[in-house]
Write a protein that holds these residues in place. Structure first.
Motif, PDB file in Angstrom:
ATOM      1  N   HIS A 278       3.535   5.452  -5.993  1.00  0.00           N
ATOM      2  CA  HIS A 278       3.197   5.496  -7.413  1.00  0.00           C
ATOM      3  C   HIS A 278       2.199   6.622  -7.688  1.00  0.00           C
ATOM      4  O   HIS A 278       2.309   7.335  -8.687  1.00  0.00           O
ATOM      5  CB  HIS A 278       2.631   4.150  -7.878  1.00  0.00           C
TER       6      HIS A 278
ATOM      7  N   GLN B 108      -2.187  -2.896  -6.983  1.00  0.00           N
ATOM      8  CA  GLN B 108      -3.529  -2.888  -6.398  1.00  0.00           C
ATOM      9  C   GLN B 108      -4.197  -4.258  -6.529  1.00  0.00           C
ATOM     10  O   GLN B 108      -4.896  -4.699  -5.615  1.00  0.00           O
ATOM     11  CB  GLN B 108      -4.387  -1.800  -7.056  1.00  0.00           C
TER      12      GLN B 108
ATOM     13  N   LYS C 286       1.165   0.461 -10.797  1.00  0.00           N
ATOM     14  CA  LYS C 286       0.248   0.791  -9.706  1.00  0.00           C
ATOM     15  C   LYS C 286      -0.975  -0.124  -9.750  1.00  0.00           C
ATOM     16  O   LYS C 286      -1.398  -0.667  -8.731  1.00  0.00           O
ATOM     17  CB  LYS C 286      -0.176   2.254  -9.804  1.00  0.00           C
TER      18      LYS C 286
ATOM     19  N   GLU D 224       0.831  -1.203   0.000  1.00  0.00           N
ATOM     20  CA  GLU D 224       0.000   0.000   0.000  1.00  0.00           C
ATOM     21  C   GLU D 224       0.866   1.254   0.000  1.00  0.00           C
ATOM     22  O   GLU D 224       0.509   2.257  -0.630  1.00  0.00           O
ATOM     23  CB  GLU D 224      -0.957  -0.001   1.195  1.00  0.00           C
TER      24      GLU D 224
ATOM     25  N   VAL E 139       1.968   1.724  -3.550  1.00  0.00           N
ATOM     26  CA  VAL E 139       0.880   2.284  -4.354  1.00  0.00           C
ATOM     27  C   VAL E 139       0.786   3.787  -4.110  1.00  0.00           C
ATOM     28  O   VAL E 139       0.619   4.577  -5.045  1.00  0.00           O
ATOM     29  CB  VAL E 139      -0.473   1.589  -4.055  1.00  0.00           C
TER      30      VAL E 139
END
Length: 147
Positions: free
Chosen positions: A47, A91, A87, A41, A44
């Motif tokens: 990103h 996810q 990304k 996370e 992410v």
């Protein structure tokens, strides 16, 4: 003259120590999943920061991207889609890991119920990885505008 143990399940642990070991391994697995999900996370989030920073810039502008430990010169037009794909991939991995985490937690709850396991919650909420607040590179550098 049946010599069966109470419970009848041949795979069931026979003593308290075996139950404790299995339960400890389950908790360890759950904690590892929490840690990995948190780590992903954060990636992410990095990103997203990079995408937000380079999206409004001129697409022909030079930028530098770290790929496998090698700094590569590209244009924003080439880098932006790759960062967005990475990304999205992260996810998807997080989603799968969250599903696996839920399965593990359910399995652990069933194990707790089966063996009537009770524990103090003093160290149960060790999800905060505040010691890992290290400055991390975003992986993309944007060069000066050439006008």
């Amino acid at each position: 003259m049946s010599n069966n143990a109470a419970g009848g399940d041949a795979r069931a642990p026979m003593n308290e120590q075996a139950v404790a070991n299995i339960y400890g391994n389950m908790r360890s697995d759950v904690n590892q999943l929490y840690s990995k999900i948190t780590e992903l996370e954060m990636e992410v989030s990095e990103h997203s920061l990079v995408i937000g920073a380079i999206s409004p810039l001129d697409q022909s502008r030079k930028c530098y991207r770290m790929i496998g430990g090698v700094l590569v010169e590209r244009t924003i037009k080439e880098v932006l889609p790759a960062v967005q794909r990475n990304k999205e991939g992260l996810q998807e991995v997080i989603t799968r890991m969250n599903e696996a985490l839920e399965r593990k937690k359910k399995e652990m709850a069933e194990f707790e119920a089966k063996y009537k396991i009770r524990f103090r919650k003093s160290d149960d909420e060790v999800k905060d990885d505040s010691s890992r607040k290290e400055a991390s590179a975003q992986g993309v550098l944007v060069g000066p505008a050439n006008e």
